[in-house]
Design a protein around this motif. Structure first.
Motif, mmCIF file in Angstrom:
data_model
loop_
_atom_site.group_PDB
_atom_site.id
_atom_site.type_symbol
_atom_site.label_atom_id
_atom_site.label_comp_id
_atom_site.label_asym_id
_atom_site.label_seq_id
_atom_site.Cartn_x
_atom_site.Cartn_y
_atom_site.Cartn_z
ATOM 1 N N LEU A 221 0.483 -1.144 -4.998
ATOM 2 C CA LEU A 221 -0.665 -1.949 -5.410
ATOM 3 C C LEU A 221 -1.280 -1.403 -6.685
ATOM 4 N N SER A 222 -1.395 -0.076 -6.766
ATOM 5 C CA SER A 222 -1.950 0.553 -7.964
ATOM 6 C C SER A 222 -1.139 0.180 -9.201
ATOM 7 N N SER B 51 0.122 3.982 -5.563
ATOM 8 C CA SER B 51 0.760 3.039 -4.640
ATOM 9 C C SER B 51 1.394 1.884 -5.401
ATOM 10 N N GLN C 259 0.812 -1.214 0.000
ATOM 11 C CA GLN C 259 0.000 0.000 0.000
ATOM 12 C C GLN C 259 0.849 1.270 0.000
ATOM 13 N N ASP C 260 2.152 1.149 0.078
ATOM 14 C CA ASP C 260 3.017 2.329 0.137
ATOM 15 C C ASP C 260 3.085 3.032 -1.216
#
Length: 281
Positions: free
Chosen positions: A153-154, A151, A130-131
């Motif tokens: 994740l993105s 992020s 999530q960073d």
């Protein structure tokens, strides 16, 4: 598999260490070399510039293989990056530096100093899924530029969705990198290659100004995938290309002639519309 960018990059370093990761002109870095150089720069940033987890580090670099070294290095240091163009007015650069609370800007001089280092050990990267990974700034035509946060994740979920949508297989790809690294689509092309063990072939900044030269370059580098605008793709004679299998287009209406140009030459044409259609937080 959703994981951090660096975890997935390092998986490829283990799997295809001698495979070319980045090519720029006559300069080539295989995955092992890219990993080593990125570690050296990351350790320099941590020890000499006090870069730490959660920082945002602006990059202001010439177009070269070292753009990719710097991007990986910042992520390995546990930070996020934002890419700046040397064509930006100074007030835009100053504004972004202030907005990001950046203690340093990684420019070509600092990067050259960092690359002299000898500590190529792998930093203890603190990144979580999530960073923050990178920030892209809007043009600012309606006011101040606005930073859009992405992020790990993105990025990784976007890459996986993109790969599935355009139907790329497990074979090796030489992927042509045409865009400026400041745009969001650059992350699709950079990490689309590096998270799959493929080769990112960086074009010169003026590559699209001479289509005949671009076609020769595509053949010389055995490019089998690239993304561009429909108008640029339509200016290319695909019958003269010897290796391209897939071309993705975005950002404009697709002319009927482009369907003919690609279909008649056994090239798969994929409309990826725009970055926002694929991106998810």
């Amino acid at each position: 598999m959703l994981n951090t960018i660096i975890t997935r990059f390092e998986e490829q370093v283990e799997k295809v260490s001698e495979q070319n990761a980045v090519v720029f002109g006559q300069k080539k870095l295989n995955y092992r070399q890219l990993d080593k150089k990125s570690n050296i720069v990351a350790n320099y940033l941590i020890k000499n510039c006090q870069v730490k987890h959660g920082d945002i580090v602006p990059l202001l670099l010439d177009r070269s293989e070292n753009m990719i070294v710097a991007i990986i290095a910042v992520l390995k240091a546990g930070a996020a990056y934002t890419a700046l163009s040397k064509q930006y007015p100074q007030n835009r650069i100053d504004f972004i530096r202030e907005q990001t609370n950046a203690a340093i800007i990684v420019d070509d001089k600092l990067l050259s100093q960092a690359l002299v280092g000898t500590d190529s050990s792998n930093p203890d990267c603190k990144h979580g899924i999530q960073d923050l990974a990178y920030v892209v700034y809007t043009s600012g035509t309606t006011g101040h530029p606005k930073g859009v946060l992405h992020s790990n994740l993105s990025v990784t979920s976007h890459i996986d969705s993109y790969w599935k949508a355009i139907g790329l297989s497990d074979e090796h790809y030489n992927m042509l990198f045409l865009v400026n690294y400041v745009f969001s689509v650059a992350t699709t092309q950079i990490f689309g290659a590096l998270l799959h063990g493929d080769t990112l072939v960086i074009s010169n900044s003026n590559a699209v100004e001479d289509i005949d030269h671009l076609e020769r370059y595509i053949n010389t580098e055995k490019i089998n995938y690239f993304q561009c605008t429909p108008s640029l793709a339509n200016s290319i004679d695909f019958s003269r290309l010897t290796s391209v299998k897939t071309v993705a287009v975005a950002g404009e209406k697709i002319p009927r002639s482009l369907f003919t140009n690609t279909h008649d030459n056994q090239v798969t044409l994929v409309n990826v519309y725009g970055q926002s259609e694929f991106q998810r937080a």
